[in-house]
Scaffold this motif. Structure first.
Motif, PDB file in Angstrom:
ATOM      1  N   VAL A 387       0.866  -1.185   0.000  1.00 19.56           N
ATOM      2  CA  VAL A 387       0.000   0.000   0.000  1.00 19.56           C
ATOM      3  C   VAL A 387       0.898   1.229   0.000  1.00 19.56           C
ATOM      4  N   LEU A 388       0.365   2.307  -0.553  1.00 15.28           N
ATOM      5  CA  LEU A 388       1.134   3.542  -0.685  1.00 15.28           C
ATOM      6  C   LEU A 388       0.962   4.405   0.559  1.00 15.28           C
ATOM      7  N   THR A 389       2.071   4.986   1.015  1.00  9.99           N
ATOM      8  CA  THR A 389       2.009   5.898   2.153  1.00  9.99           C
ATOM      9  C   THR A 389       3.048   6.998   1.976  1.00  9.99           C
ATOM     10  N   SER A 390       3.006   7.975   2.854  1.00 13.94           N
ATOM     11  CA  SER A 390       4.005   9.049   2.810  1.00 13.94           C
ATOM     12  C   SER A 390       5.228   8.647   3.613  1.00 13.94           C
ATOM     13  N   GLN A 391       6.331   9.347   3.402  1.00 18.01           N
ATOM     14  CA  GLN A 391       7.546   9.066   4.153  1.00 18.01           C
ATOM     15  C   GLN A 391       7.331   9.307   5.641  1.00 18.01           C
ATOM     16  N   VAL A 392       6.580  10.354   5.962  1.00 21.07           N
ATOM     17  CA  VAL A 392       6.314  10.680   7.368  1.00 21.07           C
ATOM     18  C   VAL A 392       5.495   9.576   8.030  1.00 21.07           C
ATOM     19  N   LEU A 393       4.430   9.120   7.359  1.00 20.24           N
ATOM     20  CA  LEU A 393       3.594   8.058   7.927  1.00 20.24           C
ATOM     21  C   LEU A 393       4.369   6.756   8.047  1.00 20.24           C
ATOM     22  N   SER A 394       5.278   6.529   7.122  1.00 20.10           N
ATOM     23  CA  SER A 394       6.129   5.338   7.199  1.00 20.10           C
ATOM     24  C   SER A 394       7.000   5.381   8.459  1.00 20.10           C
ATOM     25  N   ASP A 395       7.532   6.556   8.773  1.00 22.04           N
ATOM     26  CA  ASP A 395       8.316   6.722   9.997  1.00 22.04           C
ATOM     27  C   ASP A 395       7.442   6.508  11.236  1.00 22.04           C
ATOM     28  N   PHE A 396       6.212   7.029  11.196  1.00 19.06           N
ATOM     29  CA  PHE A 396       5.280   6.833  12.306  1.00 19.06           C
ATOM     30  C   PHE A 396       4.995   5.348  12.504  1.00 19.06           C
ATOM     31  N   LEU A 397       4.788   4.628  11.405  1.00 15.56           N
ATOM     32  CA  LEU A 397       4.519   3.191  11.454  1.00 15.56           C
ATOM     33  C   LEU A 397       5.677   2.453  12.121  1.00 15.56           C
ATOM     34  N   ARG A 398       6.868   2.812  11.721  1.00 12.91           N
ATOM     35  CA  ARG A 398       8.045   2.148  12.262  1.00 12.91           C
ATOM     36  C   ARG A 398       8.151   2.343  13.766  1.00 12.91           C
ATOM     37  N   TRP A 399       7.828   3.531  14.246  1.00 10.04           N
ATOM     38  CA  TRP A 399       7.885   3.807  15.677  1.00 10.04           C
ATOM     39  C   TRP A 399       6.893   2.920  16.426  1.00 10.04           C
ATOM     40  N   PHE A 400       5.648   2.842  15.930  1.00  6.48           N
ATOM     41  CA  PHE A 400       4.656   1.971  16.561  1.00  6.48           C
ATOM     42  C   PHE A 400       5.179   0.541  16.655  1.00  6.48           C
ATOM     43  N   GLU A 401       5.735   0.050  15.568  1.00 10.40           N
ATOM     44  CA  GLU A 401       6.183  -1.341  15.520  1.00 10.40           C
ATOM     45  C   GLU A 401       7.306  -1.613  16.521  1.00 10.40           C
ATOM     46  N   ILE A 402       8.209  -0.664  16.659  1.00 11.62           N
ATOM     47  CA  ILE A 402       9.323  -0.839  17.593  1.00 11.62           C
ATOM     48  C   ILE A 402       8.819  -0.911  19.027  1.00 11.62           C
ATOM     49  N   VAL A 403       7.957   0.031  19.413  1.00  6.48           N
ATOM     50  CA  VAL A 403       7.447   0.054  20.785  1.00  6.48           C
ATOM     51  C   VAL A 403       6.598  -1.185  21.068  1.00  6.48           C
ATOM     52  N   ILE A 404       5.778  -1.577  20.100  1.00  5.89           N
ATOM     53  CA  ILE A 404       4.946  -2.772  20.278  1.00  5.89           C
ATOM     54  C   ILE A 404       5.823  -4.009  20.463  1.00  5.89           C
ATOM     55  N   ARG A 405       6.888  -4.090  19.688  1.00  7.87           N
ATOM     56  CA  ARG A 405       7.780  -5.242  19.780  1.00  7.87           C
ATOM     57  C   ARG A 405       8.347  -5.385  21.192  1.00  7.87           C
ATOM     58  N   PHE A 406       8.627  -4.259  21.840  1.00 10.08           N
ATOM     59  CA  PHE A 406       9.260  -4.312  23.154  1.00 10.08           C
ATOM     60  C   PHE A 406       8.265  -4.300  24.315  1.00 10.08           C
ATOM     61  N   THR A 407       6.978  -4.175  24.028  1.00  9.63           N
ATOM     62  CA  THR A 407       5.997  -4.126  25.127  1.00  9.63           C
ATOM     63  C   THR A 407       4.869  -5.145  24.972  1.00  9.63           C
ATOM     64  N   LYS A 408       4.880  -5.931  23.896  1.00  7.45           N
ATOM     65  CA  LYS A 408       3.754  -6.845  23.654  1.00  7.45           C
ATOM     66  C   LYS A 408       3.696  -7.984  24.663  1.00  7.45           C
ATOM     67  N   HIS A 409       4.757  -8.202  25.423  1.00  2.77           N
ATOM     68  CA  HIS A 409       4.702  -9.207  26.485  1.00  2.77           C
ATOM     69  C   HIS A 409       3.878  -8.698  27.667  1.00  2.77           C
ATOM     70  N   LYS A 410       3.642  -7.381  27.722  1.00  5.16           N
ATOM     71  CA  LYS A 410       2.856  -6.797  28.814  1.00  5.16           C
ATOM     72  C   LYS A 410       1.439  -6.438  28.378  1.00  5.16           C
ATOM     73  N   THR A 411       1.278  -6.085  27.107  1.00  7.20           N
ATOM     74  CA  THR A 411      -0.001  -5.585  26.605  1.00  7.20           C
ATOM     75  C   THR A 411      -0.346  -6.272  25.292  1.00  7.20           C
ATOM     76  N   THR A 412      -1.626  -6.569  25.104  1.00  7.96           N
ATOM     77  CA  THR A 412      -2.098  -7.123  23.829  1.00  7.96           C
ATOM     78  C   THR A 412      -2.478  -5.976  22.900  1.00  7.96           C
ATOM     79  N   TYR A 413      -1.984  -6.028  21.679  1.00 12.30           N
ATOM     80  CA  TYR A 413      -2.273  -4.981  20.691  1.00 12.30           C
ATOM     81  C   TYR A 413      -3.080  -5.573  19.544  1.00 12.30           C
ATOM     82  N   ILE A 414      -4.174  -4.912  19.205  1.00 14.46           N
ATOM     83  CA  ILE A 414      -5.078  -5.389  18.161  1.00 14.46           C
ATOM     84  C   ILE A 414      -5.252  -4.298  17.120  1.00 14.46           C
ATOM     85  N   ASP A 415      -5.080  -4.653  15.858  1.00 16.00           N
ATOM     86  CA  ASP A 415      -5.301  -3.703  14.767  1.00 16.00           C
ATOM     87  C   ASP A 415      -6.662  -3.990  14.141  1.00 16.00           C
ATOM     88  N   SER A 416      -7.628  -3.140  14.463  1.00 18.10           N
ATOM     89  CA  SER A 416      -8.978  -3.252  13.894  1.00 18.10           C
ATOM     90  C   SER A 416      -9.246  -2.117  12.919  1.00 18.10           C
TER      91      SER A 416
END
Length: 583
Positions: A387-416
């Motif tokens: 899917v197409l996105t902007s460079q800024v949104l791509s950076d935002f996506l990456r930040w979410f993924e990094i934090v989720i990777r390091f906290t998913k053992h404590k919290t369940t994350y659902i993409d609806s």
């Protein structure tokens, strides 16, 4: 001598997760130490950020702390936690742990260890008066042991330098606006609770973050089923869509300091009865005209911290990411929500659609200009297709993924979200499915919020008013210095001396970034003058640059004093009405 117990006690205060990870780790029998040549760079004093590759036994880290300016942020990156454990045993590391300007990235993902940590520590703002480059102090022996890891670290630091330039540009443009907003919002900091009063109040309760991506139009009606069963926190950009469909969110979150944000999302909208979470830097009319409950947040602003300390105001939500979506994500986690459910968080485009239908056309035009300026990229979508996105949104996506990777053992994350980019680390399911699976139990959301609001006790204002007077007097000192600088004709060295008096002023290093635009422009102007091919009259041009700087600082200082006098008057009026002053 075994220093481990003492070191661990200090480490738990600053890096509790690292201290926890040390348990069960065996110390390394061999430690790769840096060579003394790593300490020979004379540019350390002019550097805003130093990245040290390798902790070793920490001796060189102590030396670099000693040789750098107090405003320099030091990031230590080492993939080997066993070596760090050895250092904890055989060296006194408390001088390192006591330095709040040091970040310890031990055995962390390269991107998290660099970009996220620099963002978290607000390190980019340190580059305004310093060299824009991030100085990397390398350990080639260690890099040979972990070549792929350190290659990724160096790449991430390069990206961080690019991000630093963008972040600086934004902070410089907004610095004076932010200060003005803080001063205008100050009376509300007295009368409204900090958002930290809600922390932990929603432990184990589902939290739904509603963003304004194109897919929100598909499933917004499904949110009816979550009311009274989950906390619904929406971004200011999505409030119009929710209200259009008759859905009142539990929290609306807004941060933007610009008038444009008010015009886009609040000016003609009735938010009576809606609970607002606003930053102290938010455009003042958004707060002053809101008729419902307001919880205030501190965006790690030095002026807010300085004044807030006088009345025990906290409101601090962990920084990171750079957008209101990231802030809301951090907020719901601080509230204790679990699971965290994303809705409308496309982070990508749906054909030509960039936002939900009810976002104003002007905002959609803004994103189109951003796309034209910064370009687009392809990322993986929730269905596995690009899917197409902007460079800024791509950076935002990456930040979410990094934090989720390091906290998913404590919290369940659902993409609806049901569209857009795939957020790695989340469980993908429709909003209906997420509500059916996780939002079954009834929860008195409004009652919890009301209880937190009613538990707030307004502070006495004596110390706050004293701090305002202290700031006003300090700005008066800046006026005197700037007047001298504006009028001086007796040499460049005297102008430099006056400039340094402002740079080193007792209050301004910690309480304000509002002079940063002037500092940055002066620095860039002087650098440009140094590059002149014709070397004649360089001193004249530099003196002219300094006088221009002092002239701008003088005008701004007069304006700030005027605002501070108004704040003092309003606070005293608040006291007359509510009796908040002591004595």
């Amino acid at each position: 001598m075994d220093y481990y117990s003492t070191n661990l006690q200090y480490l738990r205060e600053i890096e509790p997760e690292l201290a926890e990870r040390l348990e069960g780790v065996s110390p390394a029998l061999h430690v790769t130490l840096p060579k003394n040549s790593l300490l020979e760079d004379s540019a350390l004093k002019d550097t805003g950020i130093v990245a040290i590759l390798g902790f070793g036994l920490g001796d060189h880290v102590k030396e670099i702390i000693r040789r750098t300016d107090k405003e320099t942020f030091i990031l230590v990156v080492d993939p080997d936690i066993s070596t760090f454990k050895t250092a904890m045993i055989y060296r006194d590391l408390t001088p390192i742990f006591q330095e709040r300007r040091v970040g310890l990235a031990i055995s962390e993902d390269p991107t998290f260890a660099t970009i996220v940590r620099l963002d978290k520590f607000s390190a980019y703002t340190r580059l305004i008066k310093k060299d824009l480059r991030i100085m990397i102090i390398r350990n080639k022996l260690l890099e040979r042991r972990f070549p792929e890891y350190y290659r990724a670290v160096r790449d991430a630091l390069h990206q961080a330098s690019i991000f630093a330039s963008k972040s600086l540009s934004t902070s410089i443009k907004l610095a004076s606006i932010v200060q003005r907003n803080v001063l205008k919002n100050l009376v509300h900091m007295v009368r409204r609770p900090g958002v930290d009063s809600l922390f932990g109040c929603f432990s184990g309760i589902p939290g739904i973050i509603v963003a304004s991506g194109p897919s929100l139009d598909k499933n917004v009606r499904d949110l009816y089923g979550a009311k009274g069963h989950a906390l619904i926190a929406c971004l200011d950009t999505s409030i119009s869509t929710l209200l259009h469909h008759g859905i009142k969110p539990d929290l609306v979150v807004t941060l933007d300091p610009s008038k444009k944000n008010y015009d886009y999302y609040f000016k003609d909208i009735d938010l009576s009865g809606v609970n607002l979470v606003a930053s102290m830097t938010t455009y003042p009319k958004i707060i002053s005209r809101h008729k419902g409950t307001i919880f205030l947040a501190n965006p790690e602003n030095g002026l807010v911290r300085f004044l807030g300390d006088t009345i025990s105001f906290n409101g601090l939500v962990p920084k990171g990411g750079g957008s209101v979506a990231h802030f809301t994500f951090n907020l719901v986690r601080c509230l204790g929500c679990d699971p965290v459910i994303f809705v409308g968080q496309d982070l990508a485009f749906d054909g030509k659609k960039t936002y939900t239908e009810f976002v104003p056309d002007q905002k959609k035009e803004d994103i189109q200009r951003e796309i034209a300026e910064k370009g687009t990229v392809w990322v993986e979508g929730i269905d596995g297709n690009p899917v197409l996105t902007s460079q800024v949104l791509s950076d935002f996506l990456r930040w979410f993924e990094i934090v989720i990777r390091f906290t998913k053992h404590k919290t369940t994350y659902i993409d609806s979200t049901e569209g857009g980019a795939k957020i790695k680390g989340t469980h993908i399911m429709s909003l209906k499915e997420a509500i059916n699976n996780y939002c079954r139990k009834g929860v008195e959301i409004e009652g919890i919020i009301k209880k937190a609001e009613e538990g707030y006790k307004p502070p006495t204002l004596d110390r706050l008013v004293d701090a305002i007077v202290q700031l006003r007097d300090a700005w008066g000192e800046i006026v005197k210095i700037a007047k001298q600088g504006k009028e001086r004709i007796d040499g460049l060295e005297r102008l430099k001396s006056l400039h340094k008096q402002i740079e080193d002023h007792r209050l301004f290093k910690e309480t304000t970034t509002s002079l940063n635009p002037f500092e940055y422009k002066l620095k860039r102007r002087l650098e440009k003058i140094e590059g002149y091919k014709k070397r004649d009259n360089l001193e004249f041009h530099k003196m002219k640059a300094y006088r221009s700087y002092f002239n701008k600082v003088l005008r701004f200082s007069h304006s700030t004093i005027w605002h501070l006098e108004g704040v003092e008057k309003r606070l005293r009026n608040v006291n007359e009405i509510y009796g908040y002053m002591g004595g």
